[in-house]
Design a protein around this motif. Sequence first.
Motif, PDB file in Angstrom:
ATOM      1  N   TYR A  40       0.867  -1.186   0.000  1.00 35.23           N
ATOM      2  CA  TYR A  40       0.000   0.000   0.000  1.00 35.23           C
ATOM      3  C   TYR A  40       0.900   1.232   0.000  1.00 35.23           C
ATOM      4  O   TYR A  40       2.107   1.150   0.296  1.00 35.23           O
ATOM      5  CB  TYR A  40      -0.881   0.032   1.251  1.00 35.23           C
ATOM      6  CG  TYR A  40      -1.907  -1.066   1.334  1.00 35.23           C
ATOM      7  CD1 TYR A  40      -3.226  -0.845   0.939  1.00 35.23           C
ATOM      8  CD2 TYR A  40      -1.561  -2.331   1.798  1.00 35.23           C
ATOM      9  CE1 TYR A  40      -4.180  -1.852   1.013  1.00 35.23           C
ATOM     10  CE2 TYR A  40      -2.507  -3.346   1.875  1.00 35.23           C
ATOM     11  CZ  TYR A  40      -3.815  -3.102   1.477  1.00 35.23           C
ATOM     12  OH  TYR A  40      -4.740  -4.097   1.547  1.00 35.23           O
ATOM     13  N   ASP A  41       0.331   2.376  -0.298  1.00 35.65           N
ATOM     14  CA  ASP A  41       1.099   3.616  -0.143  1.00 35.65           C
ATOM     15  C   ASP A  41       1.364   3.888   1.337  1.00 35.65           C
ATOM     16  O   ASP A  41       2.492   4.206   1.726  1.00 35.65           O
ATOM     17  CB  ASP A  41       0.337   4.799  -0.768  1.00 35.65           C
ATOM     18  CG  ASP A  41       0.274   4.717  -2.275  1.00 35.65           C
ATOM     19  OD1 ASP A  41       1.334   4.501  -2.893  1.00 35.65           O
ATOM     20  OD2 ASP A  41      -0.828   4.851  -2.841  1.00 35.65           O
ATOM     21  N   PHE A  42       0.306   3.754   2.150  1.00 36.53           N
ATOM     22  CA  PHE A  42       0.432   3.992   3.585  1.00 36.53           C
ATOM     23  C   PHE A  42      -0.210   2.848   4.355  1.00 36.53           C
ATOM     24  O   PHE A  42      -1.278   2.362   3.972  1.00 36.53           O
ATOM     25  CB  PHE A  42      -0.256   5.306   3.994  1.00 36.53           C
ATOM     26  CG  PHE A  42       0.330   6.536   3.360  1.00 36.53           C
ATOM     27  CD1 PHE A  42       1.453   7.142   3.897  1.00 36.53           C
ATOM     28  CD2 PHE A  42      -0.235   7.087   2.217  1.00 36.53           C
ATOM     29  CE1 PHE A  42       2.013   8.272   3.315  1.00 36.53           C
ATOM     30  CE2 PHE A  42       0.300   8.217   1.625  1.00 36.53           C
ATOM     31  CZ  PHE A  42       1.437   8.811   2.173  1.00 36.53           C
ATOM     32  N   VAL A  43       0.440   2.453   5.437  1.00 39.10           N
ATOM     33  CA  VAL A  43      -0.145   1.501   6.378  1.00 39.10           C
ATOM     34  C   VAL A  43      -0.268   2.216   7.712  1.00 39.10           C
ATOM     35  O   VAL A  43       0.727   2.712   8.260  1.00 39.10           O
ATOM     36  CB  VAL A  43       0.712   0.232   6.530  1.00 39.10           C
ATOM     37  CG1 VAL A  43       0.081  -0.701   7.566  1.00 39.10           C
ATOM     38  CG2 VAL A  43       0.850  -0.480   5.190  1.00 39.10           C
ATOM     39  N   ILE A  44      -1.497   2.298   8.222  1.00 36.88           N
ATOM     40  CA  ILE A  44      -1.771   2.968   9.493  1.00 36.88           C
ATOM     41  C   ILE A  44      -2.034   1.898  10.537  1.00 36.88           C
ATOM     42  O   ILE A  44      -2.903   1.036  10.357  1.00 36.88           O
ATOM     43  CB  ILE A  44      -2.983   3.906   9.377  1.00 36.88           C
ATOM     44  CG1 ILE A  44      -2.741   4.947   8.273  1.00 36.88           C
ATOM     45  CG2 ILE A  44      -3.270   4.594  10.708  1.00 36.88           C
ATOM     46  CD1 ILE A  44      -3.978   5.754   7.914  1.00 36.88           C
ATOM     47  N   VAL A  45      -1.308   1.955  11.637  1.00 33.04           N
ATOM     48  CA  VAL A  45      -1.425   0.961  12.704  1.00 33.04           C
ATOM     49  C   VAL A  45      -2.241   1.562  13.832  1.00 33.04           C
ATOM     50  O   VAL A  45      -1.795   2.472  14.534  1.00 33.04           O
ATOM     51  CB  VAL A  45      -0.038   0.534  13.218  1.00 33.04           C
ATOM     52  CG1 VAL A  45      -0.183  -0.506  14.329  1.00 33.04           C
ATOM     53  CG2 VAL A  45       0.808  -0.007  12.075  1.00 33.04           C
ATOM     54  N   GLY A  46      -3.475   1.082  14.002  1.00 38.29           N
ATOM     55  CA  GLY A  46      -4.351   1.571  15.063  1.00 38.29           C
ATOM     56  C   GLY A  46      -5.474   2.434  14.523  1.00 38.29           C
ATOM     57  O   GLY A  46      -5.231   3.482  13.922  1.00 38.29           O
ATOM     58  N   ALA A  47      -6.717   1.976  14.712  1.00 40.04           N
ATOM     59  CA  ALA A  47      -7.885   2.711  14.221  1.00 40.04           C
ATOM     60  C   ALA A  47      -8.561   3.450  15.365  1.00 40.04           C
ATOM     61  O   ALA A  47      -9.766   3.358  15.571  1.00 40.04           O
ATOM     62  CB  ALA A  47      -8.860   1.756  13.542  1.00 40.04           C
ATOM     63  N   GLY A  48      -7.769   4.191  16.143  1.00 44.44           N
ATOM     64  CA  GLY A  48      -8.292   4.984  17.237  1.00 44.44           C
ATOM     65  C   GLY A  48      -8.552   6.414  16.807  1.00 44.44           C
ATOM     66  O   GLY A  48      -8.767   6.712  15.630  1.00 44.44           O
ATOM     67  N   ALA A  49      -8.515   7.325  17.779  1.00 38.92           N
ATOM     68  CA  ALA A  49      -8.843   8.720  17.495  1.00 38.92           C
ATOM     69  C   ALA A  49      -7.961   9.293  16.396  1.00 38.92           C
ATOM     70  O   ALA A  49      -8.439   9.978  15.493  1.00 38.92           O
ATOM     71  CB  ALA A  49      -8.718   9.553  18.771  1.00 38.92           C
TER      72      ALA A  49
END
Length: 601
Positions: A40-49
């Motif tokens: 992916y272009d970006f991987v975000i770890v954590g779907a919090g605030a």
Amino acid sequence: MMFFKFPQPGLLQYSFLLLLNACLIQALVYTNPNLIKPEYDFVIVGAGAAGNVMANRLTESGKFNVLLIEAGPSNQGLLPSIVPFLAPSIQAIPYAIWNYTTIPQPALDNRTLAYVRGKLLGGSSSINFLTFTRGSDDDFDRWARLTEEPEWSWKNLRQYYLKSEKLVPPADAHDTTHQCNPSFHGNGPIEVSVPTFATDIDGRVISASKELGEEFKFNLDVQSGDMVGISVAQSTIGSTSKRSSSATGYLNSIFQRKNLDILIQTQVTKLLPSNSNSKIPSFQTVQFAQNSTGKIYHTHAKKEVILSAGAINTPQILMLSGIGDRAALTKKGIKPLVDLPDVGQHLQDHPLLLNYFRVNTKNTFDTILRDPHATVNALNQWNTTGEGQFADSLTNSIGFIRLDNSFWNGKVDPSAGPKSGHFEMIFIDGFAALETPAPNTGNFITVNTAVLNPLSRGSVTLASVDPFVFPVIDPGFFTAPLDVSTMVEAVKAVRKFFTASIWNGYVTSRFGTMGDASTDAEIASAARQSVVTIWHPASTAMMSPEHAKWGVVTPKLLVKGTSGLRIVDTSIFPIIPAAHTVGPVYIVAERAADFVKEKWC
């Protein structure tokens, strides 16, 4: 386990089932890691605030494809998370939380505290007690000074606050002219409102504020930038009387975006350095699994990995990846790749104390919660009209109070400036049973007090190289004597507040361990027996000036000594603000999203 103890859980659970179909919305998310793309272009770890803000803003143009990974389940259909008044009871749902505990706290008589964090879409914004504050102008201006970066001053952050929240009418649409000021609010996805259900103490709190004058002055809107004074509480409750979280505000509207994948019930275990001839290691490969014995998966971020796992999980992931204090990592058998001694250090949190008072009335929520039929009726009223007791959080009034200048004789004032309080007062029209079980008889009000500028510092360290073993959490509460002194003054201020004439014949006596304490020494001792956390952990991967040897991230939130790795959550706070932290997190994430776009667009 610390949670609000509602009576007759069987009846409440039955009522939840009756309402579940009305509240259930299926999200388009993956639970099977085999469906995740290799890159992916970006991987975000954590779907919090923070993570949900980043997912929304980085996919809105359609230029980037993004993977968002969450260790917990969806927030959808989880009724205690949706109904404002029931918010505390979600902490009794084990699959929706990180059921952390601290190590014994020596300054709290060696007590071990529950340290709950949200483990679901929305993170802790889906389980918190809903009180919303953005912080004072002084808080952010101090960040700008500490980081030597004007971008973090309030003047430059104001646009991101306005972009993140909006003031909405309460469910009963009453006139809020004397409760808030719309000019201090924006037009963002997080909905904020004042209470819709008036309690017996609301008017009394404001009357006492006006009678007692400057020390407890009335503040029309706590989001004005000057937080000092007594205010009508603002909460993340939408106009439909349901919780407004990062999941409802930032994710619900983008589930259909083709450039966003969301993977839930999956835990990131470490970041792997990419094979590169560069002297600066790149951590753009993400390793994840669904349990400690399950299959290990990988995906790669072409541009950046963004850690938004929170002040506990973010430093844990960094250390497991070889980023942290060299000696500590070596001792654990982890090869140190980037020596950043401040990873996991400088943990800050607001210590919280509950002060109980007996009152001469039956019109507190104690009466409702002792009557199963009244409880069910209140829940049904919320479901049909959006009004009634369950439409609001536990808190209708709050105060951010400064200590008199004479207190600081010979001491250094730790606050950010005159627009920030030294302690908070949180007024609750009933017995808030967090640690102490609610009495079977009598009616009560609770005033929580919190130290807003703690000098105590703690840490998050590894207990094991197994990512599924919880880290060692030590908030270090009350290790700084000034924090104890400030809490003593806060307790005395609450008692002074109840000397206003409006309380005559209404507040009849103090109650409980703290109520029995009279002298400063007795109050301090009772506080050590009773203090808990307000669940605002911060600063475990703190931001510092670009070339400073201390800290973990640059003012652009890039992890020092690495490439392709950025942190966006409360762990980067250079110092904890004198405020509830979810508002500042939204501001940080909105600012960070533009940092990322400025680099890659």
